[in-house]
Design an enzyme around this catalytic site. Structure first.
Site, mmCIF file in Angstrom:
data_model
loop_
_atom_site.group_PDB
_atom_site.id
_atom_site.type_symbol
_atom_site.label_atom_id
_atom_site.label_comp_id
_atom_site.label_asym_id
_atom_site.label_seq_id
_atom_site.Cartn_x
_atom_site.Cartn_y
_atom_site.Cartn_z
ATOM 1 N N ILE A 178 0.792 -1.111 -0.049
ATOM 2 C CA ILE A 178 -0.087 0.127 0.059
ATOM 3 C C ILE A 178 0.666 1.198 -0.015
ATOM 4 O O ILE A 178 0.368 2.565 -0.202
ATOM 5 C CB ILE A 178 -0.965 0.098 1.164
ATOM 6 C CG1 ILE A 178 -0.302 -0.162 2.428
ATOM 7 C CG2 ILE A 178 -2.271 -0.943 1.071
ATOM 8 C CD1 ILE A 178 -1.107 0.112 3.754
ATOM 9 N N GLY A 233 8.008 4.084 0.296
ATOM 10 C CA GLY A 233 8.761 5.418 0.158
ATOM 11 C C GLY A 233 10.228 5.063 0.008
ATOM 12 O O GLY A 233 10.682 4.089 -0.433
ATOM 13 N N GLY A 234 11.064 6.011 0.548
ATOM 14 C CA GLY A 234 12.579 6.081 0.135
ATOM 15 C C GLY A 234 13.142 4.831 1.062
ATOM 16 O O GLY A 234 14.198 4.278 0.624
ATOM 17 N N HIS A 235 12.541 4.219 2.081
ATOM 18 C CA HIS A 235 13.254 3.777 3.089
ATOM 19 C C HIS A 235 12.524 2.356 3.407
ATOM 20 O O HIS A 235 12.919 1.691 4.054
ATOM 21 C CB HIS A 235 13.731 4.318 4.251
ATOM 22 C CG HIS A 235 14.506 5.516 4.058
ATOM 23 N ND1 HIS A 235 14.055 6.554 3.534
ATOM 24 C CD2 HIS A 235 15.910 5.577 3.961
ATOM 25 C CE1 HIS A 235 15.000 7.356 3.396
ATOM 26 N NE2 HIS A 235 16.003 7.010 3.469
ATOM 27 N N VAL A 282 5.590 -0.455 2.461
ATOM 28 C CA VAL A 282 4.251 -0.968 3.523
ATOM 29 C C VAL A 282 2.995 -1.811 3.118
ATOM 30 O O VAL A 282 2.801 -1.417 1.859
ATOM 31 C CB VAL A 282 3.841 0.517 4.102
ATOM 32 C CG1 VAL A 282 2.535 0.471 5.177
ATOM 33 C CG2 VAL A 282 4.817 1.473 4.628
ATOM 34 N N ASP A 318 10.184 15.435 9.374
ATOM 35 C CA ASP A 318 9.724 15.147 8.068
ATOM 36 C C ASP A 318 8.375 15.222 8.041
ATOM 37 O O ASP A 318 7.720 14.597 7.360
ATOM 38 C CB ASP A 318 10.386 13.720 7.656
ATOM 39 C CG ASP A 318 10.469 13.667 6.332
ATOM 40 O OD1 ASP A 318 10.379 14.711 5.355
ATOM 41 O OD2 ASP A 318 10.325 12.438 5.492
HETATM 42 N N1 ATP Z 1 -0.241 2.741 8.976
HETATM 43 C C1 ATP Z 1 -0.553 3.025 7.657
HETATM 44 N N2 ATP Z 1 -1.779 2.561 7.059
HETATM 45 C C2 ATP Z 1 -2.010 2.989 5.833
HETATM 46 N N3 ATP Z 1 -0.834 3.224 5.033
HETATM 47 C C3 ATP Z 1 0.479 3.572 5.497
HETATM 48 C C4 ATP Z 1 0.493 3.227 7.031
HETATM 49 N N4 ATP Z 1 1.917 3.522 7.067
HETATM 50 C C5 ATP Z 1 2.396 3.962 5.822
HETATM 51 N N5 ATP Z 1 1.315 3.891 4.948
HETATM 52 C C6 ATP Z 1 1.674 4.261 3.431
HETATM 53 O O1 ATP Z 1 2.914 3.895 3.144
HETATM 54 C C7 ATP Z 1 3.546 5.175 2.811
HETATM 55 C C8 ATP Z 1 4.977 4.907 3.037
HETATM 56 O O2 ATP Z 1 5.115 5.146 4.173
HETATM 57 P P1 ATP Z 1 6.297 5.763 5.065
HETATM 58 O O3 ATP Z 1 6.252 7.305 4.881
HETATM 59 O O4 ATP Z 1 6.133 5.357 6.676
HETATM 60 O O5 ATP Z 1 7.612 4.907 4.405
HETATM 61 P P2 ATP Z 1 9.155 5.710 4.296
HETATM 62 O O6 ATP Z 1 9.867 4.927 3.193
HETATM 63 O O7 ATP Z 1 9.599 6.095 5.511
HETATM 64 O O8 ATP Z 1 8.768 7.140 3.433
HETATM 65 P P3 ATP Z 1 9.668 8.156 3.103
HETATM 66 O O9 ATP Z 1 9.940 8.249 1.572
HETATM 67 O O10 ATP Z 1 9.047 9.424 3.486
HETATM 68 O O11 ATP Z 1 10.981 7.930 4.072
HETATM 69 C C9 ATP Z 1 2.641 6.460 3.306
HETATM 70 O O12 ATP Z 1 2.852 7.495 2.590
HETATM 71 C C10 ATP Z 1 1.482 5.926 3.210
HETATM 72 O O13 ATP Z 1 0.824 6.161 2.009
#
Ligand code: ATP
Length: 503
Positions: free
Chosen positions: A195, A198-200, A203, A313
């Site tokens: 779903i 992100g960059g890291h 999910v 962030d």
């Molecule tokens: N608890 C959740 N419920 C539903 N969707 C979620 C949830 N957590 C994250 N997501 C989805 O997953 C995406 C990526 O999550 P997250 O920002 O935690 O990852 P990231 O790799 O750390 O992102 P970034 O690129 O900001 O570093 C979010 O923008 C959201 O769309």
């Protein structure tokens, strides 16, 4: 994990500028205006202030604690968990950690304001920001070892006191998950359940055996394993510490088959997907309520929780929406503890998302709670305009909106899809708050405490803050009086954009 779109913005250059700025600060440390009084609640000292005033306890229905006197100076979570590694963890090198240092002799630079905005004079001196030395007594391995010690149920209370010293009786609401449990919940991490990416992290949506929907965040960050472990523990340490309706809720973690956080599932996904997605415009009522909810969440992080936190962030894709469209701040991958006895920290590398980064951060690596306030201001602009913080042609929303805010052009700013379906007073208030939050001078941005009060319509607080009218942002009245003018700010933004594009 937080996005790291902007990394290492010419670090040497940034360090040099920070040194220059710090010297400037020193020179001006005795020249203090009422900037803090203007930008902060007059009844309290700013958390940027070093004077550590006690405040009257006040707790609202969401558990926001208005009393910050219990704040304990702590290192960032990365520093807390920045432990030497030995044994079965792949490398003996300790994990890399952003160093946050300032020179104790340096003062904070406060710029003079003119006109009726000046309320009083207040002496503020920056205090030393010293982070505790790295602990050699424990290692990441030990944490992970303990996490792995029992396949199914790890005794979280055994590791928690080391992650959260000061909390004596720890009864975590989260637990460790077995990898098989996560595989079963996500259909072996099937792409159908992906779903978010992100960059890291990736999910996945999942459903536990008891029927509960969860989001499983699996770290995918490439590179050094220790950095990944350190990042994971840092995010885990912060998110486990947070307990507020407007912050994402941790259900647990798993360190088998990868590093995973298990979070409450947000059925509407992120604010970015709802606001900029194809599913029709969000009504103003919902946008305003989301704006207030995020403000309350940030206020909690900055002042309400046991250890105060800078998120670093804040952006639309890091705001999740519950079933009732209540916002929840998520992704604590870049978050840092906010020590109560310092005005700011200087961090390297500079990480964040272009379009949301405050000028003092992207130019000098300086962070404090006002870093989040700036990003919050950009979020407000997104909610009002329906535009992205950075559009497809890499145009910054802040740069686009500033002239319109300056000329008080509400019609030009408001999302055309809202038509007239909004409360003009709420809109004016939101724009005024956005203007204050994106002020180029961090000391002139309001605290989140004040923002919450503004948005709740506390006009008395607006007046006490020296704010003229909600429809007339004060930032432009004072702008010309400052040595860091709007033009230099825009130039800096432009330079920052170039640097970001060169990465
Ligand atoms: N608890 C959740 N419920 C539903 N969707 C979620 C949830 N957590 C994250 N997501 C989805 O997953 C995406 C990526 O999550 P997250 O920002 O935690 O990852 P990231 O790799 O750390 O992102 P970034 O690129 O900001 O570093 C979010 O923008 C959201 O769309």
């Amino acid at each position: 994990m937080a996005s790291k779109e902007v990394q290492g913005v010419n670090q040497e250059e940034s360090k040099r500028r920070s040194r220059e700025l710090a010297h400037e600060d020193c020179d001006n440390s005795g020249s203090v205006t009422d900037a803090a009084a203007l930008s902060e609640d007059p009844s309290s000292d700013s958390s940027s202030s070093c004077e550590g005033a006690k405040e009257v306890p006040e707790t609202d229905s969401k558990g926001n604690n208005y009393n910050n006197s219990e704040c304990i100076e702590q290192s960032s979570p990365r520093a807390v968990l920045d432990l030497s590694v030995s044994g079965s963890v792949d490398s003996d090198e300790s994990s890399s950690v952003e160093q946050a240092t300032t020179d104790p002799s340096r003062g904070l630079h406060w710029r003079n304001l003119i006109g009726g905005l000046i309320l009083s004079r207040k002496k503020l001196m920056a205090r030393a920001v010293t982070f505790p030395p790295r602990s050699k007594s424990a290692g990441l391995k030990r944490y992970l070892g303990r996490m792995r010690s029992s396949r199914n149920q790890i005794d979280c209370s055994a590791i928690a006191p080391e992650i959260f010293p000061g909390i004596d009786k720890w009864r975590p609401s989260w637990r460790s998950f077995d990898y098989d449990e996560l595989c079963a919940a996500t259909d072996r991490f099937s792409s159908d359940n992906l779903i978010g990416k992100g960059g890291h992290a990736e999910v996945y949506r999942g459903r536990l055996a008891d029927g509960q929907f969860v989001a499983v965040k699996r770290l995918t960050k490439a590179g050094n394993k220790e950095d990944r472990i350190s990042d994971f523990l840092s995010e885990l340490g912060i998110i486990a510490h947070v307990n507020h309706p407007n912050a994402a809720q941790l259900l647990g973690f798993s360190v088998e088959g990868g590093l995973h956080l298990v979070l409450q599932f947000s059925p509407h996904g992120s604010l970015a997907s709802v606001l900029h997605g194809a599913n029709g415009a969000l009504k103003w009522k919902a946008r305003f309520s989301i704006a207030l909810g995020i403000a309350e969440g940030l206020f909690y992080l900055h002042e309400g929780c046991h250890r105060h936190i800078i998120h670093r962030d804040i952006k639309a894709s890091n705001i999740l929406l519950t079933e009732e469209y209540q916002p929840q701040i998520s992704d604590f991958g870049l978050a840092k503890w906010l020590p109560d006895k310092c005005t700011h920290q200087v961090v390297f590398p500079i990480e964040g998302t272009f379009g949301y980064m405050a000028p003092e951060y992207f130019m000098h690596g300086i962070i404090n709670e006002k870093t989040d306030v700036f990003a919050y201001g950009v979020l407000l602009l997104e909610l009002v305009t329906g535009r992205k913080a950075v559009d497809s042609s890499r145009q910054s929303l802040v740069i686009w909106a500033k002239p319109l805010l300056e000329s008080n052009n509400m019609k030009g700013l408001v999302d055309p899809s809202l038509d007239v379906g909004y409360d003009p007073e709420e809109m004016a208030l939101t724009l005024a708050v956005a203007s204050m939050c994106i002020h180029h001078s961090s000391s002139l941005r309001p605290s989140m405490r004040s923002v919450v009060r503004f948005l709740k319509g506390d006009r008395e607080s607006l007046e006490l803050m020296g704010k003229p009218k909600p429809t007339k942002p004060p930032m432009f009245d004072s702008c010309d009086s400052e040595d860091y003018t709007r033009t230099s700010y825009l130039n800096d933004l432009d330079k920052h954009k170039q640097l970001a594009l060169e990465q």
